[in-house]
Write a protein that holds these residues in place. Structure first.
Motif, PDB file in Angstrom:
ATOM      1  N   THR A 159     -21.861 -25.596   5.425  1.00 23.11           N
ATOM      2  CA  THR A 159     -21.652 -27.044   5.441  1.00 23.11           C
ATOM      3  C   THR A 159     -22.970 -27.770   5.149  1.00 23.11           C
ATOM      4  O   THR A 159     -24.037 -27.312   5.550  1.00 23.11           O
ATOM      5  CB  THR A 159     -21.105 -27.488   6.799  1.00 23.11           C
ATOM      6  OG1 THR A 159     -21.901 -26.906   7.837  1.00 23.11           O
ATOM      7  CG2 THR A 159     -19.667 -27.043   6.980  1.00 23.11           C
ATOM      8  N   ALA A 200     -22.521 -31.379  10.563  1.00 25.71           N
ATOM      9  CA  ALA A 200     -21.459 -30.425  10.234  1.00 25.71           C
ATOM     10  C   ALA A 200     -21.855 -29.004  10.619  1.00 25.71           C
ATOM     11  O   ALA A 200     -21.033 -28.221  11.120  1.00 25.71           O
ATOM     12  CB  ALA A 200     -21.133 -30.505   8.742  1.00 25.71           C
ATOM     13  N   ASP A 233     -15.340 -39.807  10.599  1.00 27.19           N
ATOM     14  CA  ASP A 233     -16.060 -39.528   9.354  1.00 27.19           C
ATOM     15  C   ASP A 233     -16.496 -38.068   9.230  1.00 27.19           C
ATOM     16  O   ASP A 233     -17.178 -37.703   8.263  1.00 27.19           O
ATOM     17  CB  ASP A 233     -17.267 -40.446   9.209  1.00 27.19           C
ATOM     18  CG  ASP A 233     -18.288 -40.268  10.346  1.00 27.19           C
ATOM     19  OD1 ASP A 233     -17.920 -39.690  11.390  1.00 27.19           O
ATOM     20  OD2 ASP A 233     -19.437 -40.712  10.179  1.00 27.19           O
ATOM     21  N   ASP A 234     -16.120 -37.221  10.190  1.00 29.01           N
ATOM     22  CA  ASP A 234     -16.451 -35.802  10.083  1.00 29.01           C
ATOM     23  C   ASP A 234     -15.586 -35.145   9.007  1.00 29.01           C
ATOM     24  O   ASP A 234     -14.369 -35.374   8.947  1.00 29.01           O
ATOM     25  CB  ASP A 234     -16.228 -35.079  11.417  1.00 29.01           C
ATOM     26  CG  ASP A 234     -17.312 -35.371  12.433  1.00 29.01           C
ATOM     27  OD1 ASP A 234     -18.480 -35.503  12.017  1.00 29.01           O
ATOM     28  OD2 ASP A 234     -16.992 -35.479  13.636  1.00 29.01           O
ATOM     29  N   THR A 235     -16.195 -34.330   8.192  1.00 28.98           N
ATOM     30  CA  THR A 235     -15.449 -33.568   7.198  1.00 28.98           C
ATOM     31  C   THR A 235     -14.542 -32.576   7.908  1.00 28.98           C
ATOM     32  O   THR A 235     -14.967 -31.886   8.836  1.00 28.98           O
ATOM     33  CB  THR A 235     -16.413 -32.804   6.269  1.00 28.98           C
ATOM     34  OG1 THR A 235     -17.265 -33.748   5.618  1.00 28.98           O
ATOM     35  CG2 THR A 235     -15.648 -32.003   5.221  1.00 28.98           C
ATOM     36  N   THR A 288     -12.998 -29.374   8.555  1.00 32.57           N
ATOM     37  CA  THR A 288     -13.197 -27.950   8.298  1.00 32.57           C
ATOM     38  C   THR A 288     -12.380 -27.166   9.313  1.00 32.57           C
ATOM     39  O   THR A 288     -11.805 -27.739  10.251  1.00 32.57           O
ATOM     40  CB  THR A 288     -14.678 -27.564   8.439  1.00 32.57           C
ATOM     41  OG1 THR A 288     -15.073 -27.814   9.813  1.00 32.57           O
ATOM     42  CG2 THR A 288     -15.562 -28.382   7.506  1.00 32.57           C
TER      43      THR A 288
END
Length: 205
Positions: free
Chosen positions: A114, A119, A155-157, A159
């Protein structure tokens, strides 16, 4: 058993969520060096998420380096191969002058691939705890109680690791609220732990 695991069990007991007998059943035996390195990595991830100094990691990692120098095999015997490899490489030539660079390297390698430090921290956090659940060195509900922190942001990706953190909070609350479903929730926690792995970690040269 690590102190943090014990504290989580005591919290459930004091809150009336479990009986004394049930609290005892939540306890697990775990290898000392595994506890040390797991919580070394959790502290690294947690401090990065909270934007805190890496001094605590530097001190603990220095202790790991000294233990490895004394007993090279014993220091990594109970660690997953990718974790052992990364820690071994970063321990070479470790000292005060490069301690922060080495901390960043451990986070980058074990939390990768990441792109951002947040992340990487979330990934490392989830990977350590799910591994403890998979290896049965922490009861699933105690693992969930630790994995549900930190809070996932909008706003965290998304995964696999971020999904596991978010799901751990839901499962933990369900376990607390519905005694009749506890067995099923614990089984779901074990399944969740198998969705995360160290497989994304690259070998460090």
């Amino acid at each position: 058993m690590h102190l943090e695991d014990e504290l989580a069990i005591r919290s459930l007991l004091l809150a009336g969520a479990v009986t004394v007998g049930e609290a005892n059943a939540l306890r697990r035996k775990s290898p000392l060096i595994r506890d040390f390195t797991d919580f070394l990595l959790l502290d690294l991830a947690g401090n990065s998420l909270a934007d805190k100094s890496r001094d605590a990691f530097a001190a603990m990692f220095g202790a790991f380096v000294r233990a490895r120098d004394r007993e090279p095999h014993a220091a990594i015997r109970d660690l997953a191969t990718p974790v052992a490899q990364i820690l071994t490489v970063t321990a070479e030539g470790y000292g005060l002058s490069n301690r922060y660079d080495r901390a960043k390297a451990v986070l980058h390698e074990l939390g990768g691939p990441t792109p951002t430090e947040r992340a990487q921290s979330l990934a490392l956090h989830a990977r350590v705890i799910t591994a403890r659940i998979r290896d049965d060195i922490v009861h699933p509900i105690i693992g969930l109680s630790m994995m549900k922190h930190p809070v996932v942001r909008d706003d965290d990706t998304i995964t696999t690791e971020v999904t596991a953190i978010a799901e751990s909070n839901r499962l933990y609350q369900l376990w607390l609220e519905d005694r009749a479903q506890r067995y099923e929730v614990e089984a779901a926690a074990r399944e969740l732990a198998h969705t995360v792995s160290w497989n994304h970690v690259r070998r460090m040269s």
